[in-house]
Design a protein around this motif. Structure first.
Motif, PDB file in Angstrom:
ATOM      1  N   ALA A 195      27.619  -9.413  61.331  1.00  0.00           N
ATOM      2  CA  ALA A 195      27.980 -10.831  61.228  1.00  0.00           C
ATOM      3  C   ALA A 195      26.787 -11.726  60.915  1.00  0.00           C
ATOM      4  O   ALA A 195      26.956 -12.916  60.621  1.00  0.00           O
ATOM      5  N   ILE A 196      25.587 -11.172  60.950  1.00  0.00           N
ATOM      6  CA  ILE A 196      24.390 -11.972  60.671  1.00  0.00           C
ATOM      7  C   ILE A 196      24.403 -12.393  59.205  1.00  0.00           C
ATOM      8  O   ILE A 196      24.639 -11.584  58.305  1.00  0.00           O
ATOM      9  N   GLU A 197      24.154 -13.654  58.961  1.00  0.00           N
ATOM     10  CA  GLU A 197      24.137 -14.165  57.599  1.00  0.00           C
ATOM     11  C   GLU A 197      22.968 -13.554  56.813  1.00  0.00           C
ATOM     12  O   GLU A 197      21.884 -13.329  57.359  1.00  0.00           O
ATOM     13  N   THR A 198      23.206 -13.283  55.541  1.00  0.00           N
ATOM     14  CA  THR A 198      22.156 -12.697  54.702  1.00  0.00           C
ATOM     15  C   THR A 198      20.938 -13.617  54.610  1.00  0.00           C
ATOM     16  O   THR A 198      19.798 -13.146  54.564  1.00  0.00           O
ATOM     17  N   ALA A 199      21.184 -14.923  54.609  1.00  0.00           N
ATOM     18  CA  ALA A 199      20.075 -15.881  54.539  1.00  0.00           C
ATOM     19  C   ALA A 199      19.208 -15.800  55.786  1.00  0.00           C
ATOM     20  O   ALA A 199      17.980 -15.963  55.719  1.00  0.00           O
ATOM     21  N   ASP A 200      19.843 -15.543  56.919  1.00  0.00           N
ATOM     22  CA  ASP A 200      19.094 -15.429  58.170  1.00  0.00           C
ATOM     23  C   ASP A 200      18.215 -14.172  58.158  1.00  0.00           C
ATOM     24  O   ASP A 200      17.077 -14.193  58.643  1.00  0.00           O
ATOM     25  N   LEU A 201      18.755 -13.083  57.614  1.00  0.00           N
ATOM     26  CA  LEU A 201      17.968 -11.845  57.520  1.00  0.00           C
ATOM     27  C   LEU A 201      16.772 -12.039  56.589  1.00  0.00           C
ATOM     28  O   LEU A 201      15.660 -11.600  56.881  1.00  0.00           O
ATOM     29  N   ALA A 202      17.005 -12.703  55.483  1.00  0.00           N
ATOM     30  CA  ALA A 202      15.936 -12.939  54.517  1.00  0.00           C
ATOM     31  C   ALA A 202      14.851 -13.849  55.081  1.00  0.00           C
ATOM     32  O   ALA A 202      13.717 -13.855  54.590  1.00  0.00           O
ATOM     33  N   ALA A 203      15.192 -14.595  56.136  1.00  0.00           N
ATOM     34  CA  ALA A 203      14.236 -15.528  56.736  1.00  0.00           C
ATOM     35  C   ALA A 203      13.355 -14.871  57.796  1.00  0.00           C
ATOM     36  O   ALA A 203      12.398 -15.488  58.286  1.00  0.00           O
ATOM     37  N   LEU A 204      13.661 -13.626  58.157  1.00  0.00           N
ATOM     38  CA  LEU A 204      12.850 -12.933  59.160  1.00  0.00           C
ATOM     39  C   LEU A 204      11.427 -12.740  58.643  1.00  0.00           C
ATOM     40  O   LEU A 204      11.207 -12.465  57.463  1.00  0.00           O
ATOM     41  N   SER A 205      10.475 -12.884  59.549  1.00  0.00           N
ATOM     42  CA  SER A 205       9.083 -12.654  59.156  1.00  0.00           C
ATOM     43  C   SER A 205       8.839 -11.151  59.036  1.00  0.00           C
ATOM     44  O   SER A 205       9.610 -10.335  59.562  1.00  0.00           O
ATOM     45  N   ASN A 206       7.767 -10.790  58.367  1.00  0.00           N
ATOM     46  CA  ASN A 206       7.437  -9.370  58.222  1.00  0.00           C
ATOM     47  C   ASN A 206       7.200  -8.724  59.583  1.00  0.00           C
ATOM     48  O   ASN A 206       7.555  -7.564  59.807  1.00  0.00           O
ATOM     49  N   THR A 207       6.617  -9.477  60.490  1.00  0.00           N
ATOM     50  CA  THR A 207       6.369  -8.959  61.841  1.00  0.00           C
ATOM     51  C   THR A 207       7.688  -8.652  62.540  1.00  0.00           C
ATOM     52  O   THR A 207       7.819  -7.631  63.229  1.00  0.00           O
ATOM     53  N   GLN A 208       8.660  -9.537  62.368  1.00  0.00           N
ATOM     54  CA  GLN A 208       9.973  -9.312  62.974  1.00  0.00           C
ATOM     55  C   GLN A 208      10.661  -8.089  62.359  1.00  0.00           C
ATOM     56  O   GLN A 208      11.300  -7.305  63.063  1.00  0.00           O
ATOM     57  N   VAL A 209      10.499  -7.920  61.058  1.00  0.00           N
ATOM     58  CA  VAL A 209      11.120  -6.779  60.367  1.00  0.00           C
ATOM     59  C   VAL A 209      10.546  -5.468  60.889  1.00  0.00           C
ATOM     60  O   VAL A 209      11.282  -4.516  61.171  1.00  0.00           O
ATOM     61  N   VAL A 210       9.233  -5.413  61.033  1.00  0.00           N
ATOM     62  CA  VAL A 210       8.583  -4.197  61.529  1.00  0.00           C
ATOM     63  C   VAL A 210       9.077  -3.849  62.929  1.00  0.00           C
ATOM     64  O   VAL A 210       9.172  -2.674  63.297  1.00  0.00           O
ATOM     65  N   GLY A 211       9.442  -4.856  63.703  1.00  0.00           N
ATOM     66  CA  GLY A 211       9.881  -4.631  65.077  1.00  0.00           C
ATOM     67  C   GLY A 211      11.343  -4.240  65.219  1.00  0.00           C
ATOM     68  O   GLY A 211      11.802  -3.939  66.327  1.00  0.00           O
ATOM     69  N   LEU A 212      12.092  -4.217  64.135  1.00  0.00           N
ATOM     70  CA  LEU A 212      13.511  -3.859  64.205  1.00  0.00           C
ATOM     71  C   LEU A 212      13.687  -2.377  64.514  1.00  0.00           C
ATOM     72  O   LEU A 212      12.972  -1.526  63.973  1.00  0.00           O
ATOM     73  N   ASP A 213      14.630  -2.058  65.372  1.00  0.00           N
ATOM     74  CA  ASP A 213      14.933  -0.657  65.672  1.00  0.00           C
ATOM     75  C   ASP A 213      15.633  -0.013  64.473  1.00  0.00           C
ATOM     76  O   ASP A 213      16.328  -0.682  63.701  1.00  0.00           O
ATOM     77  N   SER A 214      15.474   1.294  64.353  1.00  0.00           N
ATOM     78  CA  SER A 214      16.133   2.024  63.276  1.00  0.00           C
ATOM     79  C   SER A 214      17.649   1.888  63.369  1.00  0.00           C
ATOM     80  O   SER A 214      18.346   1.830  62.350  1.00  0.00           O
ATOM     81  N   SER A 215      18.156   1.809  64.602  1.00  0.00           N
ATOM     82  CA  SER A 215      19.602   1.668  64.795  1.00  0.00           C
ATOM     83  C   SER A 215      20.092   0.333  64.246  1.00  0.00           C
ATOM     84  O   SER A 215      21.213   0.231  63.728  1.00  0.00           O
ATOM     85  N   PHE A 216      19.231  -0.698  64.351  1.00  0.00           N
ATOM     86  CA  PHE A 216      19.578  -2.016  63.812  1.00  0.00           C
ATOM     87  C   PHE A 216      19.664  -1.929  62.290  1.00  0.00           C
ATOM     88  O   PHE A 216      20.615  -2.427  61.677  1.00  0.00           O
ATOM     89  N   VAL A 217      18.666  -1.294  61.692  1.00  0.00           N
ATOM     90  CA  VAL A 217      18.627  -1.150  60.229  1.00  0.00           C
ATOM     91  C   VAL A 217      19.826  -0.343  59.746  1.00  0.00           C
ATOM     92  O   VAL A 217      20.453  -0.667  58.736  1.00  0.00           O
TER      93      VAL A 217
END
Length: 317
Positions: free
Chosen positions: A3-25
């Motif tokens: 349900a997360i908006e694509t614009a919100d995902l694109a707004a994540l910082s690189n640091t936040q992206v690196v911290g995402l769990d594999s299950s989230f991805v």
């Protein structure tokens, strides 16, 4: 997550992206994966990228594919690599291609191999090329085969050479042909030998020719033989000389005949000791180009096959 908006995902910082769990991805939809920026994809770990399913990977645009590092591409599993569409394969950089593992390369389907550009094939090393199956080798376009780095040629296994089609052999550059080892050259089939161009033959060494079986030597076209340098002809061993057919011998130039040694000629004579046509193999011009010792190598039976023109052409010096 879906349900997360694509614009919100694109707004994540690189640091936040690196911290995402594999299950989230793994839970991301294809639309959400497409929304990730090149910068975000570039910082993703191998575990995160491996969590993407094949549909997600196939949806990533080509400009973002090229932003991935060679290590990231090399970290994809074989199922993911095989799922890349041809447009994605075609834009891989030389660095990314060189980083592909042998398992990844062998997982590529025919369409993916056809999609490879000449620059990409030029980036492949012998270890990668040697891992390809016979069906994959035959799927390579002739232009791609001609693009194989000449310095990698000598390291190609004989199975790779044997897997080339006649059209692919004909597409090899003269420089590539000249780099083939004798073992590699001997792997060429009769049709391959016959398909060699005069330009390719000019680059062939005597050692390469000497590695061929009599049947393959006899498959050489007369124009190809005539393209051999005189130094190549003079270095042919007796087995190769003996394998020449009548038409092949007659096709040799006077300059080539002049460089045939008495040892080579004696071998040819001995192989056809009772053949009165042996002297007739040489034209008057060719006999005139021979050494003064050449006639003495012929037997009386063979000398009887010489025409008056041949005798008149003999040197007296």
């Amino acid at each position: 997550i879906a349900a997360i908006e694509t614009a919100d995902l694109a707004a994540l910082s690189n640091t936040q992206v690196v911290g995402l769990d594999s299950s989230f991805v793994q839970a991301l939809t294809s639309d959400q994966v497409v929304a990730l920026t090149a910068s975000q994809l570039k910082v993703m770990t191998s575990d995160q990228l491996n969590a993407l399913d094949t549909a997600d990977l196939a949806a990533i645009t080509t400009d973002k594919i090229t932003s991935l590092s060679a290590a990231q591409i090399g970290g994809l599993n074989t199922t993911q690599i095989n799922a890349l569409i041809t447009d994605q394969i075609a834009v891989l950089t030389a660095s990314q291609v060189k980083g592909l593992t042998t398992d990844q390369l062998t997982s590529l389907n025919t369409d993916a191999l056809v999609a490879l550009t000449t620059l990409q094939v030029d980036a492949l090393v012998a270890t990668q090329l040697n891992a390809l199956s016979s069906s994959q080798i035959s799927a390579l376009q002739t232009a791609d085969v001609a693009a194989i780095d000449v310095y990698q040629v000598a390291s190609l296994e004989t199975d790779f050479i044997a897997g080339l089609t006649t059209s692919q052999v004909e597409a090899l550059t003269a420089a590539q042909v000249g780099k083939l080892t004798t073992d590699q050259f001997a792997q060429l089939g009769t049709d391959d030998i016959q398909a060699l161009t005069t330009v390719q033959m000019a680059a062939v060494t005597a050692a390469q020719i000497n590695s061929l079986s009599p049947a393959k030597i006899q498959a050489l076209e007369t124009d190809d033989l005539r393209s051999l340098r005189v130094t190549q002809v003079s270095a042919l061993n007796t087995a190769s000389i003996n394998a020449l057919t009548t038409s092949q011998t007659q096709a040799l130039t006077t300059a080539q005949i002049a460089r045939i040694s008495n040892t080579q000629l004696r071998s040819l004579v001995d192989a056809q000791a009772d053949d009165t046509a042996i002297a007739a193999l040489f034209t008057s011009a060719q006999i005139g180009a021979g050494t003064t010792d050449s006639p003495s190598l012929l037997t009386a039976t063979q000398l009887s096959g010489m025409s008056t023109g041949d005798i008149a052409a003999l040197r007296t010096d």
